[in-house]
Design a protein around this motif. Structure first.
Motif, PDB file in Angstrom:
ATOM      1  N   CYS A   6     -43.473  49.537 -29.627  1.00 20.34           N
ATOM      2  CA  CYS A   6     -44.326  49.219 -28.043  1.00 20.34           C
ATOM      3  C   CYS A   6     -45.256  48.045 -28.271  1.00 20.34           C
ATOM      4  N   CYS A  13     -48.542  49.795 -25.350  1.00 20.69           N
ATOM      5  CA  CYS A  13     -48.759  51.404 -26.524  1.00 20.69           C
ATOM      6  C   CYS A  13     -49.244  50.730 -27.191  1.00 20.69           C
ATOM      7  N   ALA A  65     -45.912  52.231 -29.721  1.00 26.50           N
ATOM      8  CA  ALA A  65     -45.789  53.432 -29.874  1.00 26.50           C
ATOM      9  C   ALA A  65     -44.639  52.848 -31.147  1.00 26.50           C
ATOM     10  N   ARG A 113     -39.049  57.644 -26.850  1.00 25.42           N
ATOM     11  CA  ARG A 113     -39.179  56.758 -26.238  1.00 25.42           C
ATOM     12  C   ARG A 113     -40.086  56.922 -24.816  1.00 25.42           C
ATOM     13  N   CYS A 114     -41.684  56.120 -25.021  1.00 25.48           N
ATOM     14  CA  CYS A 114     -42.677  55.496 -24.920  1.00 25.48           C
ATOM     15  C   CYS A 114     -42.001  55.017 -23.124  1.00 25.48           C
TER      16      CYS A 114
END
Length: 351
Positions: free
Chosen positions: A311, A314, A316, A325-326
């Motif tokens: 991501c 962040c 992720a 999932r973020c």
């Protein structure tokens, strides 16, 4: 894995479960076609949703009829709290299917539903922990969906006749297009900037820059909920383009794409539709999705691959399909440049 394979004797009625979106259906068409060729005298019923019934009704192809399922958790909706109605299940059992095929996912919910149809033989996919069918192949991560479904078809003796979907464009489709938009100009190129997952969307400004670099008439397509994306492209362009937002059903959109020299898109159902009516495509893909959903040939279909693996907000990890999932919706495909897309666009348009 189920050990029995080969053609099933005496098959007159086949049920196939594939109850999701446009691109998901088109990825399954080669398997549906293989089943129809293996059992040419059988009636193939797609257990789908309402749009399947509308789009496939009367359309030449492997599907003879559609049962539009109501919301059923894990089968025709991701939402919980929707058990399969007993009246529906009883009606499906009354059809006395000889063969019930699950090409819908890992089978946690779909395999019990398929077994409940009472078919003589069931076949499909099975993730770890899912209920078994009579014949099954393992459901594993990072496996192209079309090839996965063709493996299921092979369990019941169906051999692939091709790897890419084909969809017939009908006179009604062309009439819908003519009524909504008139006669499309020669040399038309369509852009489709939408995608259900915002992380798969290439920036609208880049679509606009590509469109401005093409000396062709431009249409920008999108569903009603994608109006802001469509108008974002049109407004960012330095020359006129025609927005096509909610003006066409899937059949009319197929007719529009049939008239295009090229469709430029994200990884989305309309890209699959354009390819299925024989139009060349250029599309931006996130690397993991290219493995599962990308075009299987390159002569007329050119995916540009983003290798972002985490991501951008962040960090992720995006490579574990089972990871949560973020919450961030920022695009994961911005590392694909305009120059890379333009190179493939020019190559296809100059061919």
């Amino acid at each position: 894995m189920g050990s029995t394979s080969g053609l099933v004797d005496g098959v007159e009625r086949i049920a196939v479960l594939r109850a999701n979106a446009l691109g998901d259906y088109l990825l399954a068409v080669p398997a549906l076609t293989a089943l129809k060729h293996a059992y040419p005298g059988a009636r193939l019923t797609l257990l789908g949703v309402s749009w399947h019934a509308e789009f496939l009704g009367g359309r030449p192809g492997p599907v003879d009829d559609v049962v539009a399922l109501p919301p059923i958790s894990g089968v025709s909706t991701q939402a919980g709290g929707h058990p399969a109605p007993e009246e529906l299940c009883a009606g499906l059992r009354a059809r006395r299917f000889d063969l019930a095929v699950q090409i819908h996912g890992g089978g946690r919910y779909s395999n019990p539903f398929i077994r409940g149809l009472g078919a003589r033989v069931t076949a499909g996919m099975r993730a770890p922990g899912a209920e078994s069918l009579d014949r099954w192949v393992p459901y594993t991560d990072y496996h192209h969906e079309t090839l996965r479904f063709l493996q299921v078809a092979a369990l019941v003796g169906a051999v692939a006749g091709g790897l890419e979907a084909r969809v017939a464009v009908t006179g009604d489709d062309r009439a819908e297009l003519a009524l909504a938009l008139g006669e499309p100009p020669r040399g038309l190129v369509a852009l489709h900037p939408g995608a259900r997952d915002p992380r798969r969307r290439w920036p609208v400004e880049r679509f606009a820059e590509v469109a401005d670099g093409i000396d062709r008439p431009i249409a920008v397509t999108g569903a009603p909920e994608e109006k802001d994306l469509v108008m974002g492209v049109v407004d960012a362009m330095r020359r006129p383009a025609v927005p096509v937002v909610g003006a066409l059903g899937i059949g009319g959109l197929a007719a529009l794409y049939e008239r295009c020299d090229l469709v430029i898109a994200n990884d989305t159902g309309p890209r699959h539709l354009a390819a299925a009516v024989g139009t060349a495509t250029v599309a931006v893909y996130w690397c993991g999705n290219l493995i599962n959903f990308g075009p299987l040939s390159r002569a007329r279909h050119r995916p540009l691959v983003s290798w972002t693996t985490a991501c951008p907000v962040c960090g992720a990890d995006g490579m574990d399909p089972r990871a949560e999932r973020c919450p961030h919706d920022l695009s994961w495909v911005t590392d694909v440049s305009v120059d890379r897309v333009m190179e493939q666009v020019r190559d296809l348009l100059d061919a």
